[in-house]
Design an enzyme around this catalytic site. Structure first.
Site, mmCIF file in Angstrom:
data_model
loop_
_atom_site.group_PDB
_atom_site.id
_atom_site.type_symbol
_atom_site.label_atom_id
_atom_site.label_comp_id
_atom_site.label_asym_id
_atom_site.label_seq_id
_atom_site.Cartn_x
_atom_site.Cartn_y
_atom_site.Cartn_z
ATOM 1 N N ASP A 11 -26.156 72.193 -1.916
ATOM 2 C CA ASP A 11 -25.701 70.873 -1.431
ATOM 3 C C ASP A 11 -26.879 70.202 -0.724
ATOM 4 O OD1 ASP A 11 -23.885 68.785 -0.653
ATOM 5 O OD2 ASP A 11 -23.710 69.701 1.324
ATOM 6 N N SER A 12 -26.652 68.958 -0.333
ATOM 7 C CA SER A 12 -27.677 68.229 0.423
ATOM 8 C C SER A 12 -27.797 68.750 1.856
ATOM 9 C CB SER A 12 -27.287 66.761 0.481
ATOM 10 O OG SER A 12 -26.066 66.641 1.196
ATOM 11 N N TYR A 43 -27.960 62.674 1.147
ATOM 12 C CA TYR A 43 -28.391 62.220 -0.177
ATOM 13 C C TYR A 43 -27.605 60.958 -0.589
ATOM 14 C CZ TYR A 43 -30.856 66.597 -1.559
ATOM 15 O OH TYR A 43 -31.720 67.664 -1.688
ATOM 16 N N CYS A 74 -21.734 69.905 -4.321
ATOM 17 C CA CYS A 74 -22.074 68.540 -3.921
ATOM 18 C C CYS A 74 -21.549 67.579 -4.984
ATOM 19 C CB CYS A 74 -23.593 68.419 -3.808
ATOM 20 S SG CYS A 74 -24.158 66.751 -3.419
ATOM 21 N N ASN A 75 -20.665 66.687 -4.569
ATOM 22 C CA ASN A 75 -20.114 65.700 -5.501
ATOM 23 C C ASN A 75 -21.183 64.702 -5.944
ATOM 24 O OD1 ASN A 75 -16.853 65.839 -5.224
ATOM 25 N ND2 ASN A 75 -17.849 66.461 -3.355
ATOM 26 N N GLU A 152 -23.361 66.517 9.999
ATOM 27 C CA GLU A 152 -24.632 67.265 10.031
ATOM 28 C C GLU A 152 -25.105 67.469 11.474
ATOM 29 O OE1 GLU A 152 -26.684 68.777 7.816
ATOM 30 O OE2 GLU A 152 -25.362 68.428 6.115
ATOM 31 N N CYS A 184 -16.301 64.576 -1.030
ATOM 32 C CA CYS A 184 -17.587 64.996 -0.470
ATOM 33 C C CYS A 184 -17.332 66.317 0.243
ATOM 34 C CB CYS A 184 -18.106 63.954 0.523
ATOM 35 S SG CYS A 184 -19.538 64.512 1.470
ATOM 36 N N THR A 185 -18.196 67.286 -0.006
ATOM 37 C CA THR A 185 -17.929 68.635 0.506
ATOM 38 C C THR A 185 -18.096 68.748 2.026
ATOM 39 O OG1 THR A 185 -20.215 69.216 -0.089
ATOM 40 C CG2 THR A 185 -18.475 69.800 -1.647
ATOM 41 N N HIS A 186 -18.648 67.723 2.632
ATOM 42 C CA HIS A 186 -18.735 67.729 4.105
ATOM 43 C C HIS A 186 -17.371 67.448 4.758
ATOM 44 C CE1 HIS A 186 -23.087 67.383 3.498
ATOM 45 N NE2 HIS A 186 -23.266 67.542 4.801
HETATM 46 N N1 DGL Z 1 -21.895 66.907 0.473
HETATM 47 C C1 DGL Z 1 -22.345 66.007 -0.505
HETATM 48 C C2 DGL Z 1 -21.285 65.583 -1.480
HETATM 49 O O1 DGL Z 1 -20.356 66.332 -1.719
HETATM 50 C C3 DGL Z 1 -23.306 64.903 -0.169
HETATM 51 C C4 DGL Z 1 -23.531 64.467 1.236
HETATM 52 C C5 DGL Z 1 -24.743 63.583 1.411
HETATM 53 O O2 DGL Z 1 -25.834 64.131 1.498
HETATM 54 O O3 DGL Z 1 -24.626 62.358 1.463
HETATM 55 O O4 DGL Z 1 -21.371 64.542 -2.075
#
Ligand code: DGL
Length: 269
Positions: A11-12, A43, A74-75, A152, A184-186
């Site tokens: 992931d990012s 990202y 990461c989506n 983050e 988004c995985t966050h």
């Molecule tokens: N966690 C990531 C996703 O699922 C991207 C987060 C990011 O870096 O903007 O898209």
């Protein structure tokens, strides 16, 4: 014969740890190497070209680690780079699940909300899948650029999170949305704040479990499952802020036997 090569998950930043948790649960015998690009996160506000370039750097790192499979946790990288990556690497690839299938299953009225990064929303990836599967479904997409930087920085509750979540989700609530995809995985790190705003009637879909399931099925089909007698080793690599990442990892998994390492992609690739 068993294949004990590691699985790469990436992931990012720290968001993909929510996917590692599900992969661990389903595949406890597998060795895992995670890479989170915490030095360059987020990202989601970057250009598609740069996102794909970073994705290739991470996948090249995994190639050097001789992984048998890489899982996109990461989506954003899935939406922009998965198809391109598919043709290039000598290992199996699993995309981040969109959550659409599950959302359509649980939704009563087929009015589906999607929250994700700017790049994912701009790609229209969720909308395309929804329209393919259910042309009559309605989609409410919402980019949430403030959320990843907060998470983050370990800010996962309190006024700042509540305000940002409210800003993005309040307008979506005025429609008839009955299901919300965490694109988004966050975002599972702040699922309580999200639940608080959308209320109990809205179904919240986290596609992490289905992503792990797809990886499992692909390993079975390819005859590449690890030896069921061994217990998998987990190594979590980050390009910056390893101590912070360790604290966030401890929120979603037992880190007692987990190895942490700082990895500089420019040096390793
Ligand atoms: N966690 C990531 C996703 O699922 C991207 C987060 C990011 O870096 O903007 O898209």
């Amino acid at each position: 014969m068993a294949d004990n090569a590691p699985i790469g998950i990436f992931d990012s930043g720290i968001g993909g740890l929510t996917v590692v948790k599900e992969v661990r649960r389903l595949l406890p015998h597998e060795h895992i190497i995670y890479f989170g690009d915490t030095a360059r996160t987020p990202y989601g506000s970057r250009s598609p070209v740069q996102i794909v370039e970073f994705m290739h750097q991470i996948l090249s790192f995994f190639e050097s680690q001789k992984v048998k499979m890489a899982i996109f946790a990461c989506n954003t990288m899935t939406a922009l780079g998965f198809e391109e990556a598919r043709r290039r690497y000598p290992f199996l690839l699993t995309a981040m699940n969109t959550g659409v299938e599950q959302a359509l299953k649980v939704s009563r009225n087929k009015q589906i909300g999607v929250i994700a990064t700017q790049a994912t929303i701009a790609s229209g990836s969720h909308g395309k899948v929804i329209k393919d599967m259910r042309p009559d479904a309605a989609i409410y997409p919402q980019a949430c650029p403030k959320l990843v930087p907060l998470i983050e920085n370990e800010i996962i509750e309190g006024a700042k999170v509540d305000e940002a979540v409210l800003e993005y989700l309040e307008p979506m609530k005025s429609g008839h949305m009955d299901t919300l995809i965490l694109g988004c995985t966050h975002y599972p790190f702040i699922d309580q704040a999200i639940r608080h705003v959308v209320g109990l009637e809205v179904q919240i879909v986290d596609p992490a479990q289905d992503t792990a399931l797809t990886a499992y099925e692909l390993l079975v089909r390819s005859g590449k499952l690890a030896d069921a007698q061994q217990s998998g080793h987990v190594k979590l690599c980050f390009s910056a802020g390893v101590e912070r990442a360790k604290r966030m990892a401890s929120l979603v998994m037992d880190i007692a036997n987990v190895e942490f390492e700082q990895v500089d992609l420019a040096v390793r690739c």
